[in-house]
Structure formats: structure tokens, C-alpha cells
Design a protein around this motif. Sequence first.
Motif, PDB file in Angstrom:
ATOM      1  N   THR A  89      15.179 -34.315  15.255  1.00 57.13           N
ATOM      2  CA  THR A  89      15.154 -35.323  16.319  1.00 57.13           C
ATOM      3  C   THR A  89      13.856 -35.246  17.107  1.00 57.13           C
ATOM      4  OG1 THR A  89      17.568 -35.279  16.520  1.00 57.13           O
ATOM      5  CG2 THR A  89      16.317 -36.138  18.407  1.00 57.13           C
ATOM      6  N   ALA A  90      13.422 -34.025  17.429  1.00 54.67           N
ATOM      7  CA  ALA A  90      12.190 -33.854  18.208  1.00 54.67           C
ATOM      8  C   ALA A  90      10.981 -34.365  17.435  1.00 54.67           C
ATOM      9  CB  ALA A  90      12.005 -32.384  18.586  1.00 54.67           C
ATOM     10  N   ILE A 105      10.370 -28.839  21.293  1.00 60.48           N
ATOM     11  CA  ILE A 105      10.155 -27.831  20.264  1.00 60.48           C
ATOM     12  C   ILE A 105       9.919 -26.457  20.893  1.00 60.48           C
ATOM     13  CG2 ILE A 105       8.553 -27.054  18.473  1.00 60.48           C
ATOM     14  CD1 ILE A 105      10.473 -29.252  17.589  1.00 60.48           C
ATOM     15  N   ASP A 106       9.145 -26.423  21.969  1.00 59.13           N
ATOM     16  CA  ASP A 106       8.907 -25.163  22.680  1.00 59.13           C
ATOM     17  C   ASP A 106      10.228 -24.583  23.176  1.00 59.13           C
ATOM     18  OD1 ASP A 106       7.389 -23.126  24.079  1.00 59.13           O
ATOM     19  OD2 ASP A 106       7.768 -24.263  25.921  1.00 59.13           O
ATOM     20  N   ARG A 107      11.051 -25.428  23.775  1.00 63.22           N
ATOM     21  CA  ARG A 107      12.357 -24.985  24.275  1.00 63.22           C
ATOM     22  C   ARG A 107      13.257 -24.528  23.117  1.00 63.22           C
ATOM     23  NH1 ARG A 107      13.816 -29.540  26.198  1.00 63.22           N
ATOM     24  NH2 ARG A 107      12.766 -29.228  28.197  1.00 63.22           N
ATOM     25  N   ILE A 145       2.336 -23.961  20.632  1.00 60.42           N
ATOM     26  CA  ILE A 145       3.245 -25.014  21.075  1.00 60.42           C
ATOM     27  C   ILE A 145       3.586 -24.829  22.550  1.00 60.42           C
ATOM     28  CG2 ILE A 145       5.513 -23.978  20.606  1.00 60.42           C
ATOM     29  CD1 ILE A 145       4.534 -27.503  19.495  1.00 60.42           C
ATOM     30  N   HIS A 146       3.673 -23.573  22.996  1.00 62.29           N
ATOM     31  CA  HIS A 146       3.963 -23.298  24.411  1.00 62.29           C
ATOM     32  C   HIS A 146       2.809 -23.751  25.290  1.00 62.29           C
ATOM     33  CE1 HIS A 146       6.197 -21.323  27.604  1.00 62.29           C
ATOM     34  NE2 HIS A 146       5.083 -20.714  27.996  1.00 62.29           N
ATOM     35  N   MET A 170       2.533 -28.286  16.605  1.00 64.63           N
ATOM     36  CA  MET A 170       3.881 -28.497  16.083  1.00 64.63           C
ATOM     37  C   MET A 170       3.980 -28.081  14.618  1.00 64.63           C
ATOM     38  SD  MET A 170       6.100 -31.908  16.762  1.00 64.63           S
ATOM     39  CE  MET A 170       7.885 -31.918  16.619  1.00 64.63           C
ATOM     40  N   LEU A 171       2.943 -28.390  13.859  1.00 65.51           N
ATOM     41  CA  LEU A 171       2.911 -27.986  12.453  1.00 65.51           C
ATOM     42  C   LEU A 171       2.953 -26.460  12.319  1.00 65.51           C
ATOM     43  CD1 LEU A 171       0.261 -30.498  11.077  1.00 65.51           C
ATOM     44  CD2 LEU A 171       2.630 -30.325  10.306  1.00 65.51           C
TER      45      LEU A 171
END
Length: 217
Positions: A89-90, A105-107, A145-146, A170-171
Motif C-alpha cells: 500500500t505504501a 515505510i520508516d514506521r 529511509i529514516h 525506499m529501494l
Amino acid sequence: MSTGLIIAIVIAAAVFVVAALLAVRARGSGPQGLKRRFGPEYERTVAQHGGDTKAAERELAERVQRHGALHERELDPAERERYAARWTTAQEHFVDSPRESVTEIDRLLAEVAAARGFPAEAQYDDQVDALSVHHADHVDGYRRIHRAALAPVGGSPLGQAGTEEMRTAMLEARSLFDDLVAPSSREHGRHRAGVGADTDTGGHLPWSADQSRPKES
């Protein structure tokens, strides 16, 4: 056999066992052992310390001492399915809402790591240190990502460079996600390669790493 001789044999055996344990520990925490265990994380830490290998090795050895005995809890199939659905979904929302997608994604990575038994998501630094001990090949994707999730926007629309940075982060984060959600029966050592984006953990990313635009469906 006299009591004195028995005591001497027991002491000699104990000394041998202690020496063997120390030798094993030295192989795992010495420079070569740390290089093998941490791989790219070793080089990153050395660079962070300005090339001071001794300081970097002290830090890495401390991480092993703090987190090396951590036991990763196996996720059940329902958990893996739920986390994979959230990732899908993200990533599908990335084209329209890259910032929100990266933040999710970080969460998600923080939650999955905590579910596997790593320090709680609120303890980001400890969580990353522990992940670096057990998933050294891919932990830097979590850092990227963070950083992307926390980077200030500045009140203006994101430019292409900002979007591309988030896309790359993200990758890279996907490799750690795949490591964390994969069943242990499919693991082949602490530093195995990522499962890949085409497995049953969430499907393909909607872009390729060498393109500046998402693929059109």
C-alpha cells in the motif's frame, strides 16, 4: 589418584576451556572477525570515525557485546502477510504522495524490527545498532529511509532531486524489510542476500532503480 592431582587436572581443564572461549571470542571480535561480520557496515563505521579503524572497531565490538545475544522472534504467517500488505500500500502511494509513503515505510520497518525482538521503535539508535549486528548488509537502507522521512520540506513542493532521493531510499530499505519478514527456514546465515522485490513479501516496486520516473501501468 590423589586429591591434589584431581584438583590440578580440574584446574588445567578449566584453564583450557577459558582459553578456548577467549580464542573464539577474539576471532569474532577482532579486526578480521568484525570485517566479516559487518561487511559494508564496517567500512561505513570506519568512514564515520574519519578513518580511525581502532575507534570504529571499538564501537562495533561494543554493539556485538550489547546485542549479539539477541534472539529474533519468528513472525507468524498472518503477521508477515499484514506487514507485506502495508508495504504494498505504501509503495503504491509513492507516485502521488512520496513523503507520506516514505514516512509509512520508516514506521513500518521500526514496527517489524520491534516485532522481531529488536529494541522498541522509540529507541531508534539502539534499534539500528542491534539491526546492524544481525542484518549488517541491509541496515543502512533503514537509515536512509529514516533520514528521508525526517528531512525538512521547507514549505515548497518537492523537486525531482528530493523525490529521487526518497525513491532510492525506499529501494534500499526494501532489502532490510525482506530480511525481517522472511521465514527463518529461508534464511541462510546472518549476511544472506535480500529476498528480492519479486517474492511473496509484497510484489514489485512500481519503478526501476535506474529511471527517474515511475513506470506507467
